[in-house]
Design a protein around this motif. Structure first.
Motif, mmCIF file in Angstrom:
data_model
loop_
_atom_site.group_PDB
_atom_site.id
_atom_site.type_symbol
_atom_site.label_atom_id
_atom_site.label_comp_id
_atom_site.label_asym_id
_atom_site.label_seq_id
_atom_site.Cartn_x
_atom_site.Cartn_y
_atom_site.Cartn_z
ATOM 1 N N LEU A 155 -29.684 2.412 -14.084
ATOM 2 C CA LEU A 155 -30.940 2.442 -15.042
ATOM 3 C C LEU A 155 -30.987 1.494 -15.913
ATOM 4 C CD1 LEU A 155 -33.638 3.285 -14.179
ATOM 5 C CD2 LEU A 155 -33.334 5.468 -16.459
ATOM 6 N N PHE A 156 -31.982 0.370 -15.982
ATOM 7 C CA PHE A 156 -31.875 0.113 -17.496
ATOM 8 C C PHE A 156 -33.094 -0.048 -17.768
ATOM 9 C CE2 PHE A 156 -29.619 -3.599 -13.845
ATOM 10 C CZ PHE A 156 -28.900 -3.359 -15.479
ATOM 11 N N TYR A 157 -33.204 0.247 -19.675
ATOM 12 C CA TYR A 157 -33.910 0.352 -20.339
ATOM 13 C C TYR A 157 -34.310 0.211 -22.104
ATOM 14 C CZ TYR A 157 -30.717 3.218 -22.901
ATOM 15 O OH TYR A 157 -29.264 3.553 -23.844
ATOM 16 N N ASP A 158 -35.643 -0.590 -21.987
ATOM 17 C CA ASP A 158 -35.751 -0.971 -23.387
ATOM 18 C C ASP A 158 -35.090 -0.145 -24.231
ATOM 19 O OD1 ASP A 158 -37.165 -2.098 -25.709
ATOM 20 O OD2 ASP A 158 -38.231 -3.453 -24.417
ATOM 21 N N ARG A 159 -34.382 0.031 -25.166
ATOM 22 C CA ARG A 159 -34.241 1.088 -26.207
ATOM 23 C C ARG A 159 -35.732 0.878 -26.952
ATOM 24 N NH1 ARG A 159 -28.682 -1.219 -26.105
ATOM 25 N NH2 ARG A 159 -27.137 0.475 -25.719
ATOM 26 N N THR A 160 -35.874 -0.347 -27.704
ATOM 27 C CA THR A 160 -36.661 0.214 -28.614
ATOM 28 C C THR A 160 -38.534 0.708 -27.735
ATOM 29 O OG1 THR A 160 -36.545 -1.831 -29.189
ATOM 30 C CG2 THR A 160 -38.912 -1.051 -29.733
ATOM 31 N N ALA A 161 -38.411 0.613 -26.740
ATOM 32 C CA ALA A 161 -40.300 1.329 -25.982
ATOM 33 C C ALA A 161 -40.061 2.723 -25.684
ATOM 34 C CB ALA A 161 -39.447 0.409 -24.625
ATOM 35 N N LYS A 260 -42.467 -6.128 -19.552
ATOM 36 C CA LYS A 260 -43.468 -6.135 -18.793
ATOM 37 C C LYS A 260 -43.280 -4.678 -18.352
ATOM 38 C CE LYS A 260 -46.366 -10.562 -17.515
ATOM 39 N NZ LYS A 260 -46.538 -11.231 -17.086
ATOM 40 N N ALA A 261 -42.066 -4.224 -18.145
ATOM 41 C CA ALA A 261 -41.267 -2.106 -17.544
ATOM 42 C C ALA A 261 -40.705 -2.735 -19.023
ATOM 43 C CB ALA A 261 -41.057 -3.102 -16.383
ATOM 44 N N ALA A 262 -40.709 -1.255 -19.101
ATOM 45 C CA ALA A 262 -39.495 -0.190 -20.325
ATOM 46 C C ALA A 262 -38.467 0.393 -19.710
ATOM 47 C CB ALA A 262 -40.713 0.742 -20.822
ATOM 48 N N MET A 263 -38.945 -0.203 -18.293
ATOM 49 C CA MET A 263 -36.832 0.708 -17.868
ATOM 50 C C MET A 263 -36.638 -0.119 -15.701
ATOM 51 S SD MET A 263 -37.072 4.621 -18.391
ATOM 52 C CE MET A 263 -38.694 5.202 -17.496
ATOM 53 N N MET A 264 -36.256 -0.015 -15.607
ATOM 54 C CA MET A 264 -36.130 -1.222 -13.832
ATOM 55 C C MET A 264 -34.786 -0.326 -13.531
ATOM 56 S SD MET A 264 -34.664 -5.454 -14.168
ATOM 57 C CE MET A 264 -32.984 -5.519 -15.223
ATOM 58 N N ALA A 276 -28.304 -13.022 -22.154
ATOM 59 C CA ALA A 276 -29.119 -13.987 -22.968
ATOM 60 C C ALA A 276 -30.199 -13.790 -23.960
ATOM 61 C CB ALA A 276 -28.908 -15.438 -22.080
ATOM 62 N N ALA A 277 -30.644 -12.593 -23.806
ATOM 63 C CA ALA A 277 -32.484 -12.393 -24.172
ATOM 64 C C ALA A 277 -32.330 -12.009 -25.704
ATOM 65 C CB ALA A 277 -32.711 -11.008 -23.369
ATOM 66 N N LYS A 278 -32.870 -13.090 -26.881
ATOM 67 C CA LYS A 278 -32.632 -12.197 -28.187
ATOM 68 C C LYS A 278 -33.373 -10.993 -28.571
ATOM 69 C CE LYS A 278 -30.697 -17.448 -28.904
ATOM 70 N NZ LYS A 278 -31.069 -18.435 -30.303
ATOM 71 N N ASP A 279 -34.694 -11.143 -27.954
ATOM 72 C CA ASP A 279 -35.144 -10.242 -28.775
ATOM 73 C C ASP A 279 -35.750 -8.753 -27.193
ATOM 74 O OD1 ASP A 279 -36.262 -12.108 -30.245
ATOM 75 O OD2 ASP A 279 -37.956 -13.183 -28.826
ATOM 76 N N LEU A 280 -35.078 -8.874 -26.743
ATOM 77 C CA LEU A 280 -34.829 -7.584 -26.107
ATOM 78 C C LEU A 280 -33.541 -6.314 -25.502
ATOM 79 C CD1 LEU A 280 -35.394 -5.962 -23.468
ATOM 80 C CD2 LEU A 280 -34.771 -7.092 -21.807
ATOM 81 N N ASP A 281 -32.985 -5.580 -26.664
ATOM 82 C CA ASP A 281 -32.941 -4.285 -27.544
ATOM 83 C C ASP A 281 -32.184 -3.620 -25.749
ATOM 84 O OD1 ASP A 281 -30.730 -2.716 -28.014
ATOM 85 O OD2 ASP A 281 -31.671 -1.807 -29.459
ATOM 86 N N TRP A 282 -31.379 -3.560 -24.606
ATOM 87 C CA TRP A 282 -31.650 -3.390 -23.771
ATOM 88 C C TRP A 282 -30.415 -1.972 -23.396
ATOM 89 C CZ3 TRP A 282 -27.810 -3.981 -20.160
ATOM 90 C CH2 TRP A 282 -27.006 -4.476 -20.648
ATOM 91 N N GLY A 283 -30.572 -1.595 -22.567
ATOM 92 C CA GLY A 283 -29.331 -0.582 -22.386
ATOM 93 C C GLY A 283 -28.549 0.166 -20.828
#
Length: 415
Positions: A155-161, A260-264, A276-283
């Protein structure tokens, strides 16, 4: 199974049956037979690593292992969808490769056809490999293939979201529902999965089915229904787009990457693009389980290398030497670092997770990963089709999860 090398839409059973017929009527097919006394100086290898960088990496490793065995390896890659048909043509013309890479669920059907040589004939063993890898490479008690590395889903997630919504990273299905609902807003859904009409959708649904105690032999069991109800519920409450019915794993990645999705749900092959995505803080974490304390069971992805029976004992022996080299710890680590995969030996994988923290979730998840063919062997493709057909029917609302899985059970069993 990763997207570039994931389950493909092809009539594999028919093709392999044709291969078996060719080999039965033409001896063993493959290269011209030899007495085993001639010196082998070159080998051929066939895979579906057509991506430029991936092809180059594998070519480098095959060359290195070939040099170690005293041979030159001619490396050829074809698109995934045409690998089986290419092998069929080669069997007909007596030009089977010396080394053949297969998506791991395909090995069973090729082994059943008699195309592959048991690795024990050349002293190649599976000592130290994970149980799932050995299961994927074994047919009727014989080891026919080994995978240097594997992959699975997490599960990948957007930390900010998640932080803005005030919800923790989900570890259970209830937490997943809450996080998906809390992070859904105009222009963004909480979760994205692959629910299209393909084996990729089956691959994505299996962790939910298996971790809930579901069984591919009994698709109409309440545990299976409960797993499918999780997906339909997320769509029905607006936390997941109904467009998942047409998304493959690459599309799911694009949704997440585009905000467009907070998790995938996706695999480790997505990490380079995310980095490589500079504006995405993911975990990334292992997939949520039904209840706290439940064991996570994910499907084992990746490819196995095999030695086809090509009529030349000397060439097969040399090919086995190269195959053994591909599966040495040093080779595993090189491949894992290049392609964000998981070494197939747990001891090597543990070292790798320490070196590459982003891969720790996948290393943990592969510890209990299961080969898709473990229960059904070469009959797996029919059930895999029944599963993704049921997912489509239920997520689209055409049938209830119960109805869709009852129909899937009939389709899988032929009754």
């Amino acid at each position: 199974m990763k997207a570039p090398a994931g389950p493909t839409k092809r009539p594999l059973a028919a093709l392999v049956a044709a291969v078996a017929l060719v080999l039965t009527t033409a001896g063993c097919g493959g290269a011209p037979a030899d007495s085993g006394k001639g010196r082998v100086t070159s080998l051929t290898a066939l895979d579906y690593y057509t991506d430029t960088a991936e092809h180059a990496h594998w070519g480098e490793l095959l060359t290195s292992c070939g040099e170690k065995a005293g041979v030159k390896v001619e490396h050829r890659s074809v698109p995934a969808a045409s690998l089986a048909s290419t092998a069929l043509r080669q069997a007909r013309s007596g030009t089977l490769p010396d080394l053949l890479m297969l998506d791991n669920p395909d090995l069973q059907q090729f082994a059943r056809s008699g195309v592959l040589a048991p690795l024990r004939e050349y002293g190649v063993r599976g000592d130290g490999f994970g149980a799932g890898v050995l299961s994927a490479g074994t047919y009727r008690g014989e080891l026919y293939g080994l995978a240097p590395t594997t992959n699975t889903l997490a599960l990948f997630y957007d930390r900010t979201a998640l932080a803005e919504a005030g919800v923790p990273v989900p570890r259970t299905w209830d937490e997943l529902r809450k996080a998906a609902a809390a992070t859904t807003r105009p222009g963004r859904y909480g979760l994205a999965v692959d629910a299209d009409a393909s084996f990729e959708a089956t691959f994505q649904f299996l962790p939910f089915l298996w971790s809930n105690g579901g069984d591919e032999r009994h698709l109409d069991h309440p545990r299976a229904v409960e797993a499918l109800r999780l997906w339909t519920g997320l769509v029905n409450d607006g936390s997941m787009s109904r467009s998942v019915l047409g998304w493959n794993q690459a599309d799911v990645h694009d949704q997440f990457l585009g905000g467009k999705a907070a998790m995938m749900v996706n695999g480790p092959w997505r990490i380079p693009a995310l980095d490589a995505a500079k504006d995405l803080d993911w975990g990334v974490v292992p997939l949520p389980v039904p209840r706290a304390g439940d064991a996570l069971v994910t499907p084992l992805g990746g490819e196995v290398w095999t030695v086809p029976r090509n009529g030349s004992a000397a060439r097969q022996e040399k090919a086995a030497e190269v195959l053994a080299c591909l599966n040495e710890p040093a080779s595993m680590l090189a491949l894992a670092r290049w392609h964000h995969t998981v070494p197939s030996r747990p001891d090597v994988a543990a070292r790798y997770a320490e070196q590459v923290p982003a891969m720790a979730a996948f290393v943990r998840s592969t510890q209990g990963a299961r080969a898709r063919t473990r229960e059904l062997g070469p009959d797996w493709p029919r059930t895999a089709t029944a599963i993704h057909t049921a997912v489509q029917a239920a997520v689209s609302g055409q049938q209830t999860p119960e109805e869709a899985l009852r129909r899937a059970q009939r389709a899988a069993t032929g009754s």
